[in-house]
Structure formats: structure tokens, C-alpha cells
Scaffold this active site. Sequence first.
Site, PDB file in Angstrom:
ATOM      1  N   ASP A 165      -4.886  -9.638  -4.646  1.00 49.39           N
ATOM      2  CA  ASP A 165      -4.159  -8.373  -4.625  1.00 49.39           C
ATOM      3  C   ASP A 165      -3.181  -8.222  -5.796  1.00 49.39           C
ATOM      4  O   ASP A 165      -2.248  -9.011  -5.935  1.00 49.39           O
ATOM      5  CB  ASP A 165      -3.345  -8.254  -3.328  1.00 49.39           C
ATOM      6  CG  ASP A 165      -4.105  -8.677  -2.084  1.00 49.39           C
ATOM      7  OD1 ASP A 165      -4.779  -9.721  -2.133  1.00 49.39           O
ATOM      8  OD2 ASP A 165      -4.001  -7.986  -1.062  1.00 49.39           O
ATOM      9  N   GLU A 189      -5.249  -3.089  -4.231  1.00 47.45           N
ATOM     10  CA  GLU A 189      -4.737  -2.164  -3.213  1.00 47.45           C
ATOM     11  C   GLU A 189      -3.208  -2.108  -3.136  1.00 47.45           C
ATOM     12  O   GLU A 189      -2.682  -1.258  -2.430  1.00 47.45           O
ATOM     13  CB  GLU A 189      -5.333  -2.511  -1.844  1.00 47.45           C
ATOM     14  CG  GLU A 189      -4.879  -3.812  -1.244  1.00 47.45           C
ATOM     15  CD  GLU A 189      -4.250  -3.589   0.125  1.00 47.45           C
ATOM     16  OE1 GLU A 189      -4.527  -2.567   0.767  1.00 47.45           O
ATOM     17  OE2 GLU A 189      -3.464  -4.457   0.525  1.00 47.45           O
ATOM     18  N   ASN A 190      -2.522  -2.969  -3.890  1.00 42.75           N
ATOM     19  CA  ASN A 190      -1.055  -2.895  -3.947  1.00 42.75           C
ATOM     20  C   ASN A 190      -0.550  -2.633  -5.360  1.00 42.75           C
ATOM     21  O   ASN A 190       0.620  -2.873  -5.662  1.00 42.75           O
ATOM     22  CB  ASN A 190      -0.426  -4.200  -3.445  1.00 42.75           C
ATOM     23  CG  ASN A 190      -0.780  -4.542  -2.019  1.00 42.75           C
ATOM     24  OD1 ASN A 190      -1.369  -5.587  -1.746  1.00 42.75           O
ATOM     25  ND2 ASN A 190      -0.436  -3.661  -1.084  1.00 42.75           N
ATOM     26  N   HIS A 193      -5.001 -10.007   1.281  1.00 36.64           N
ATOM     27  CA  HIS A 193      -3.978  -9.374   2.115  1.00 36.64           C
ATOM     28  C   HIS A 193      -2.767 -10.258   2.370  1.00 36.64           C
ATOM     29  O   HIS A 193      -1.649  -9.749   2.442  1.00 36.64           O
ATOM     30  CB  HIS A 193      -4.549  -8.911   3.465  1.00 36.64           C
ATOM     31  CG  HIS A 193      -3.535  -8.232   4.353  1.00 36.64           C
ATOM     32  ND1 HIS A 193      -2.995  -6.999   4.049  1.00 36.64           N
ATOM     33  CD2 HIS A 193      -2.962  -8.616   5.530  1.00 36.64           C
ATOM     34  CE1 HIS A 193      -2.140  -6.652   5.008  1.00 36.64           C
ATOM     35  NE2 HIS A 193      -2.105  -7.615   5.907  1.00 36.64           N
ATOM     36  N   HIS A 250     -10.500  -8.466   3.705  1.00 36.87           N
ATOM     37  CA  HIS A 250      -9.073  -8.162   3.680  1.00 36.87           C
ATOM     38  C   HIS A 250      -8.534  -8.273   5.103  1.00 36.87           C
ATOM     39  O   HIS A 250      -8.818  -7.417   5.950  1.00 36.87           O
ATOM     40  CB  HIS A 250      -8.876  -6.741   3.133  1.00 36.87           C
ATOM     41  CG  HIS A 250      -7.487  -6.437   2.702  1.00 36.87           C
ATOM     42  ND1 HIS A 250      -6.963  -6.881   1.518  1.00 36.87           N
ATOM     43  CD2 HIS A 250      -6.505  -5.711   3.296  1.00 36.87           C
ATOM     44  CE1 HIS A 250      -5.724  -6.446   1.386  1.00 36.87           C
ATOM     45  NE2 HIS A 250      -5.421  -5.738   2.458  1.00 36.87           N
ATOM     46  N   ASN A 300      -6.028  -2.152   3.435  1.00 38.96           N
ATOM     47  CA  ASN A 300      -5.348  -1.205   4.317  1.00 38.96           C
ATOM     48  C   ASN A 300      -4.474  -0.205   3.572  1.00 38.96           C
ATOM     49  O   ASN A 300      -4.076   0.818   4.128  1.00 38.96           O
ATOM     50  CB  ASN A 300      -4.506  -1.954   5.360  1.00 38.96           C
ATOM     51  CG  ASN A 300      -3.484  -2.880   4.738  1.00 38.96           C
ATOM     52  OD1 ASN A 300      -3.828  -3.756   3.945  1.00 38.96           O
ATOM     53  ND2 ASN A 300      -2.218  -2.722   5.110  1.00 38.96           N
ATOM     54  N   HIS A 301      -4.176  -0.466   2.275  1.00 37.20           N
ATOM     55  CA  HIS A 301      -3.394   0.484   1.478  1.00 37.20           C
ATOM     56  C   HIS A 301      -4.258   1.304   0.514  1.00 37.20           C
ATOM     57  O   HIS A 301      -3.714   1.982  -0.370  1.00 37.20           O
ATOM     58  CB  HIS A 301      -2.310  -0.255   0.690  1.00 37.20           C
ATOM     59  CG  HIS A 301      -1.227  -0.841   1.550  1.00 37.20           C
ATOM     60  ND1 HIS A 301      -0.383  -0.056   2.306  1.00 37.20           N
ATOM     61  CD2 HIS A 301      -0.862  -2.131   1.775  1.00 37.20           C
ATOM     62  CE1 HIS A 301       0.470  -0.847   2.964  1.00 37.20           C
ATOM     63  NE2 HIS A 301       0.186  -2.097   2.660  1.00 37.20           N
ATOM     64  N   HIS A 324      -1.396 -12.541   0.436  1.00 38.22           N
ATOM     65  CA  HIS A 324      -0.617 -12.684  -0.793  1.00 38.22           C
ATOM     66  C   HIS A 324      -0.182 -14.123  -1.072  1.00 38.22           C
ATOM     67  O   HIS A 324       0.655 -14.348  -1.952  1.00 38.22           O
ATOM     68  CB  HIS A 324       0.617 -11.764  -0.791  1.00 38.22           C
ATOM     69  CG  HIS A 324       0.288 -10.334  -0.933  1.00 38.22           C
ATOM     70  ND1 HIS A 324       1.210  -9.376  -1.343  1.00 38.22           N
ATOM     71  CD2 HIS A 324      -0.863  -9.634  -0.714  1.00 38.22           C
ATOM     72  CE1 HIS A 324       0.646  -8.188  -1.369  1.00 38.22           C
ATOM     73  NE2 HIS A 324      -0.620  -8.316  -0.989  1.00 38.22           N
TER      74      HIS A 324
END
Length: 271
Positions: free
Chosen positions: A8, A39-40, A178, A153, A67-68, A180
Site C-alpha cells: 500500500d 489505495e492509500n 491493508h 486486501h 477498502n479505500h 501496512h
Amino acid sequence: MRLLFLGDLMGRSGRNAAIEALPGLREKLKLDFVVVNAENAASGFGTTSKIANQVIQAGADVISGGNHTFDQKDILSVIDNDQRILRPVNYPDPTPGRGYAVYDAPRGKKVLVINAMGRVFMNPLECPFRAVDAVLKKYRLGVTVHAVLVDFHGEATSEKMAMGHYLDGRASLVVGTHSHIPTADAQILPGGTAYQTDAGMCGDYNSVIGMDKAEPISRFLTKMNRERYTPANGEGTVCGTFVETDDRTGLAKRVEPVRMGPRLMEHLPEV
């Protein structure tokens, strides 16, 4: 084939570190294909078409999500038409975008990338196991595609490990995102699939999973939300997973973590 997956991208620190590192990594590791979870990448929440293009121009072949994925509404303008940008395959219809695609790689090779999202402590999506199964009924590793990479994820290590074993022998790499935090369990499973529970993030590790430390600590102490979470913007560390596959079967011959940056013990595979 030589594949690289980067975990991520977390805010400006993570995306800048990855964008700076990717050209050199492609050359040094003689990479055939690169997937980056972004996604982040936009202030810690989602990504934008501009950021996605910057990461692709730096050397990524595919951008995966989680999810983001849809936090930045700008992404809706491109996700239907640009198959290089994926969202989890188990989002329900008619969610925009796609959860998998087959991509061209050097020497006529074909790479299937699947993005899926877990359900334990996460959004109640459709079953990721059945969703991935449905894709793998269309494509067979070593027959119709030369490599299969699955970005799973998820929050729970148990769910990620279950997915790895469930797909053992049917994928080249199953890698978690996810959390991290890079896990120390990179391995080749009995059926020949490379696996790592979490590739870790690309971002500032002088943080709480990529966020500036003050607000997360305050929330743990007081149970109050005083401010928005904001990404930590110190020097970024790049984390990911490197896999070398057998050209005949598509299964893994070698898997190693990738870590480059100031905070964690560095590790780069030798090729």
C-alpha cells in the site's frame, strides 16, 4: 518471469518513495511485471487518476486497491475504462471498475492479476474465495496464463493465510495488503504458490501504520476523535514482495521480501 508487488502506497511519502524507486528496481531486479497497491496514495485515502498515472509511468503495470478504492471520486472518471486500475473483485455488481484482468508481459507472456478483499473485520462484501474461484475457472496457470498474482486486501492474518492455502498450486503469488506492516513469512507453499501475509506499506514508518502519530495515540488514550488522520510525511520506506516463477508451470521458484528505506532493515534480492 520476475514479478514485483509493492504494498500500500501511503500518502505523499509512500507514493514519492515508490515512484523514485521503481525505475531502478525494474532494472536491478530485471523485472517482467510490477503490481502496486495504491489505495492509500492520496492523503491516505484512495487514489486519483493523476497519481495512478504517475505510478504507472514510473514502472508499475497494474494498480490494485482495497477498502479505500473509491474514497477519491476522481477515480470514477477512469476506473471503468482503464483496465490497469483494479478494485476488489468481490464488490457487488454494478460497482464500477473490474477486479481482475489479463495483461501482456515481455516475450509474449500473459499475467492474470486478481484483486480481492477479505470480510473479517472489513466491509461485508461477497465471498472473496468464491469470487477468486470464479475467475480461476476461466484461466489456468501454466496453460492459458503464465503467471497469476492475487492481492488479497484484508485485516485478519487467518483469512489471508486461508486464501493462500486455498489457492496453493493455482497462483504464482498470493500476497496480503491493508495491515501496512511487512510480515516475516514469505514462503513457497507446498503446491508451489509464493505467499506473504502482508507486503507492508510504502510510506513513513515513523508513524502509526503510516499516519502521523499524534492523533492515533490521542484516540487510544481518550476514545475521542479530535482531528482527521493525516499521513506521516517523513522519508518513505518501500516494501514489497519479489517472486521468480517457473516459465513452464507459472509456479514460484523463489520469493523474497523487498525493503528499501531508512526505518526498516533493508533487503533486496540478488539476481
